[in-house]
Design a protein around this motif. Structure first.
Motif, mmCIF file in Angstrom:
data_model
loop_
_atom_site.group_PDB
_atom_site.id
_atom_site.type_symbol
_atom_site.label_atom_id
_atom_site.label_comp_id
_atom_site.label_asym_id
_atom_site.label_seq_id
_atom_site.Cartn_x
_atom_site.Cartn_y
_atom_site.Cartn_z
ATOM 1 N N GLY A 168 14.933 11.072 -85.222
ATOM 2 C CA GLY A 168 14.458 12.280 -85.725
ATOM 3 C C GLY A 168 15.124 13.652 -84.997
ATOM 4 N N LEU A 169 14.821 13.171 -83.444
ATOM 5 C CA LEU A 169 15.550 14.298 -82.606
ATOM 6 C C LEU A 169 17.025 14.382 -82.830
ATOM 7 C CD1 LEU A 169 13.844 13.558 -79.017
ATOM 8 C CD2 LEU A 169 13.657 15.643 -80.548
ATOM 9 N N ALA A 170 17.555 13.343 -82.909
ATOM 10 C CA ALA A 170 19.189 13.361 -82.914
ATOM 11 C C ALA A 170 19.608 13.985 -84.396
ATOM 12 C CB ALA A 170 19.833 12.054 -83.054
ATOM 13 N N LEU A 171 18.846 13.718 -85.525
ATOM 14 C CA LEU A 171 19.061 14.339 -86.635
ATOM 15 C C LEU A 171 18.938 16.103 -86.537
ATOM 16 C CD1 LEU A 171 19.724 14.095 -89.493
ATOM 17 C CD2 LEU A 171 17.315 14.046 -90.129
ATOM 18 N N MET A 172 17.911 16.219 -86.008
ATOM 19 C CA MET A 172 17.609 17.922 -85.843
ATOM 20 C C MET A 172 18.668 18.619 -84.898
ATOM 21 S SD MET A 172 15.227 18.143 -88.210
ATOM 22 C CE MET A 172 15.359 19.887 -87.889
ATOM 23 N N PHE A 173 18.904 17.740 -83.919
ATOM 24 C CA PHE A 173 20.181 18.171 -82.783
ATOM 25 C C PHE A 173 21.404 18.504 -83.684
ATOM 26 C CE2 PHE A 173 18.196 16.342 -78.825
ATOM 27 C CZ PHE A 173 17.280 17.164 -78.787
ATOM 28 N N GLU A 174 21.592 17.579 -84.596
ATOM 29 C CA GLU A 174 23.009 17.953 -85.610
ATOM 30 C C GLU A 174 22.515 19.282 -86.381
ATOM 31 O OE1 GLU A 174 26.259 17.276 -88.243
ATOM 32 O OE2 GLU A 174 25.726 16.923 -86.039
ATOM 33 N N CYS A 175 21.396 19.555 -86.814
ATOM 34 C CA CYS A 175 21.098 20.687 -87.609
ATOM 35 C C CYS A 175 21.010 22.014 -86.600
ATOM 36 C CB CYS A 175 19.520 20.532 -87.977
ATOM 37 S SG CYS A 175 19.340 19.209 -89.159
ATOM 38 N N LEU A 176 20.926 21.993 -85.418
ATOM 39 C CA LEU A 176 20.717 23.170 -84.672
ATOM 40 C C LEU A 176 22.025 23.104 -83.787
ATOM 41 C CD1 LEU A 176 17.093 22.791 -83.110
ATOM 42 C CD2 LEU A 176 17.993 24.324 -84.759
ATOM 43 N N THR A 177 23.163 22.420 -83.953
ATOM 44 C CA THR A 177 24.453 22.298 -83.184
ATOM 45 C C THR A 177 25.556 22.520 -84.148
ATOM 46 O OG1 THR A 177 24.549 20.018 -83.095
ATOM 47 C CG2 THR A 177 23.603 21.480 -81.121
ATOM 48 N N SER A 178 25.935 21.310 -84.576
ATOM 49 C CA SER A 178 26.964 21.241 -85.637
ATOM 50 C C SER A 178 26.750 22.276 -86.848
ATOM 51 C CB SER A 178 27.306 19.920 -86.011
ATOM 52 O OG SER A 178 27.612 19.006 -84.915
ATOM 53 N N VAL A 179 25.769 21.948 -87.681
ATOM 54 C CA VAL A 179 25.506 22.610 -88.651
ATOM 55 C C VAL A 179 25.154 24.175 -88.664
ATOM 56 C CG1 VAL A 179 23.921 22.664 -91.000
ATOM 57 C CG2 VAL A 179 24.388 20.758 -89.865
ATOM 58 N N LEU A 180 24.619 24.348 -87.504
ATOM 59 C CA LEU A 180 24.505 25.940 -87.078
ATOM 60 C C LEU A 180 25.846 26.489 -86.806
ATOM 61 C CD1 LEU A 180 22.132 28.171 -86.719
ATOM 62 C CD2 LEU A 180 22.043 27.299 -84.244
ATOM 63 N N ALA A 181 26.511 25.911 -86.162
ATOM 64 C CA ALA A 181 27.967 26.435 -85.917
ATOM 65 C C ALA A 181 28.922 26.524 -86.962
ATOM 66 C CB ALA A 181 28.485 25.621 -84.612
ATOM 67 N N GLY A 182 28.461 26.041 -88.092
ATOM 68 C CA GLY A 182 29.586 26.022 -89.095
ATOM 69 C C GLY A 182 30.510 24.914 -89.089
ATOM 70 N N ALA A 183 30.229 23.823 -88.520
ATOM 71 C CA ALA A 183 31.502 22.704 -88.585
ATOM 72 C C ALA A 183 30.430 21.356 -88.381
ATOM 73 C CB ALA A 183 31.796 23.023 -86.962
ATOM 74 N N PRO A 184 29.848 21.108 -89.643
ATOM 75 C CA PRO A 184 29.117 19.845 -89.789
ATOM 76 C C PRO A 184 29.825 18.760 -89.435
ATOM 77 C CG PRO A 184 28.594 21.542 -91.591
ATOM 78 C CD PRO A 184 29.798 21.739 -90.950
ATOM 79 N N VAL A 185 29.241 17.754 -88.718
ATOM 80 C CA VAL A 185 30.200 16.401 -88.393
ATOM 81 C C VAL A 185 29.432 15.125 -89.194
ATOM 82 C CG1 VAL A 185 30.486 14.960 -86.311
ATOM 83 C CG2 VAL A 185 30.317 17.396 -85.899
ATOM 84 N N LEU A 186 28.225 15.095 -89.122
ATOM 85 C CA LEU A 186 27.794 13.646 -89.651
ATOM 86 C C LEU A 186 28.213 13.713 -91.243
ATOM 87 C CD1 LEU A 186 24.431 12.976 -88.031
ATOM 88 C CD2 LEU A 186 26.721 12.286 -87.548
ATOM 89 N N THR A 187 27.868 14.669 -91.959
ATOM 90 C CA THR A 187 28.096 14.871 -93.230
ATOM 91 C C THR A 187 29.646 14.446 -93.762
ATOM 92 O OG1 THR A 187 28.246 17.064 -93.217
ATOM 93 C CG2 THR A 187 26.296 16.061 -94.043
ATOM 94 N N ALA A 188 30.603 14.906 -92.919
ATOM 95 C CA ALA A 188 32.011 14.830 -92.904
ATOM 96 C C ALA A 188 32.383 13.466 -92.609
ATOM 97 C CB ALA A 188 32.697 15.935 -92.108
ATOM 98 N N MET A 189 31.590 12.886 -91.629
ATOM 99 C CA MET A 189 32.091 11.414 -91.429
ATOM 100 C C MET A 189 31.389 10.358 -92.345
ATOM 101 S SD MET A 189 32.684 11.717 -87.241
ATOM 102 C CE MET A 189 34.011 12.917 -86.741
ATOM 103 N N LEU A 190 30.193 10.696 -92.766
ATOM 104 C CA LEU A 190 29.484 9.637 -93.465
ATOM 105 C C LEU A 190 29.519 10.067 -94.899
ATOM 106 C CD1 LEU A 190 26.133 9.513 -91.164
ATOM 107 C CD2 LEU A 190 28.164 7.920 -91.228
ATOM 108 N N GLY A 191 29.830 10.939 -95.277
ATOM 109 C CA GLY A 191 29.846 11.336 -96.736
ATOM 110 C C GLY A 191 31.202 11.037 -97.364
#
Length: 348
Positions: A230-253
């Motif tokens: 849960g921490l790791a998922l929320m860190f993705e939200c507060l870093t990559s997604v907040l910065a406008g450069a989502p990482v996990l969705t691009a690599m897993l989707g």
């Protein structure tokens, strides 16, 4: 030769010269080397110069641009965004920690998101630097899927690190620096290279099955199961997604893009806006003293404050030098020879 022990400054100069020879700006290379050697001094060898061969592989692959220039955008008085330009993370993160302190001096608090850069080394380097300026620091990161989400068999989260630091304590800073995984990915790779057995419950193999075999362990598991995930998922939200450069969705989707990239968020809080820094430090010193004096579960095991072991190791290695395995020594000497760099005499 079983291995060598090198002075930290000599090792830092040597590593910086290697990256300069590969096309990196001298000041950027010095920053990168400083971050790596900082980790080695503290015994965090998985994030030290052990990374140099891997870093150069990322350059050769085209994932990292050694000539990349970070670009900063002011979002508001206390907010900023930095695009890392696909440079190694030490460069934009060095800019971010300084910018965060400058803005926090004015506004009391500052938050910056940093996107599109390569591995930044141990986050503790940046948090500790901010804390030494009389600030409280929070640094969180995310990146490529390396760790299994709780209940999943595939790499689906970054090992998302977190560093929190405040001024005060035995070494001048009290700091927590941890990954969201039970074992950091860099430590897992180091165990593989050194053929060290992996403790049970720490990693999965490529098929998603639990393993202790260092040759098969490739997917670390989250610390605390659903809590670490849960921490790791929320860190993705507060870093990559907040910065406008989502990482996990691009690599897993759909499309499953693959590249080496990270995002981070840096927060600096000016303690002086709340109270005199000296009083805050005194209270942190007292708190650390109280924790040290707690009754021990095991009389032979000392109670330690976060970061205490690493700082003691740093003091010792600053005097005795940084040990390198013979395997790593040979790798670095070979890299240096190809680049036209003369290794320190102790390495030959």
């Amino acid at each position: 030769m079983a291995g060598v022990v090198l002075d930290g400054e000599d090792l830092s100069s040597f590593v910086a010269e290697i990256f300069v020879k590969h096309g990196m700006r001298a000041d950027y290379a010095a920053t990168l080397a400083e971050v790596l050697v900082w980790a080695d001094l503290r015994g965090i060898d998985s994030h030290g110069v052990e990374r140099v061969p891997r870093y150069l592989d990322l350059v050769a692959r085209g994932d990292i641009d050694l000539k990349g220039e970070p670009q900063m955008q002011a979002v508001a008085d206390a907010l900023f965004l930095i695009d890392g330009g696909n440079q190694f993370g030490a460069v934009p993160m060095g800019l971010a920690m300084r910018e965060a302190v400058t803005r926090a001096r004015r506004s009391g608090i500052a938050l910056g998101t940093i996107r599109r850069f390569g591995h930044s080394g141990a986050l503790g380097f940046y948090a500790q630097w901010i804390a030494r300026q009389g600030m409280a620091a929070i640094v969180m990161g995310s990146g490529m899927p390396l760790m299994a989400y709780h209940g999943a068999k595939a790499a689906s989260l970054s090992t998302s690190p977190l560093a929190i630091a405040v001024p005060g304590g035995p070494s001048g800073v009290t700091m927590l620096d941890m990954a969201s995984s039970i074992i950091a990915n860099g430590r897992l790779r180091l165990a593989q290279r050194n053929n060290e057995q992996i403790p049970p419950g720490m990693a999965l193999d490529a098929q998603g099955e639990p393993t202790t075999d260092p040759a098969k362990a490739v997917i670390p598991l989250p610390v605390g199961g659903p809590k670490g995930a849960g921490l790791a998922l929320m860190f993705e939200c507060l870093t990559s997604v907040l910065a406008g450069a989502p990482v996990l969705t691009a690599m897993l989707g759909p499309g499953k893009k693959t590249w080496h990239t990270q995002s981070q968020t840096v927060i600096a809080i000016d303690v002086a806006k709340f109270r005199p820094v000296e009083e805050f430090v005194s209270d942190i010193d007292l708190l650390d003293t109280v924790i040290h004096a707690l009754p021990r579960l095991d009389p032979d095991e000392p109670i330690r404050i976060p970061g205490e072991r690493a700082e003691k190791e740093a003091a010792q290695r600053a005097q005795s030098g940084i040990p390198l395995s013979d395997r790593l020594r040979r790798q670095l000497v070979e890299i240096a020879e190809k680049a036209g760099v003369t290794p320190p005499p102790a390495m030959l």
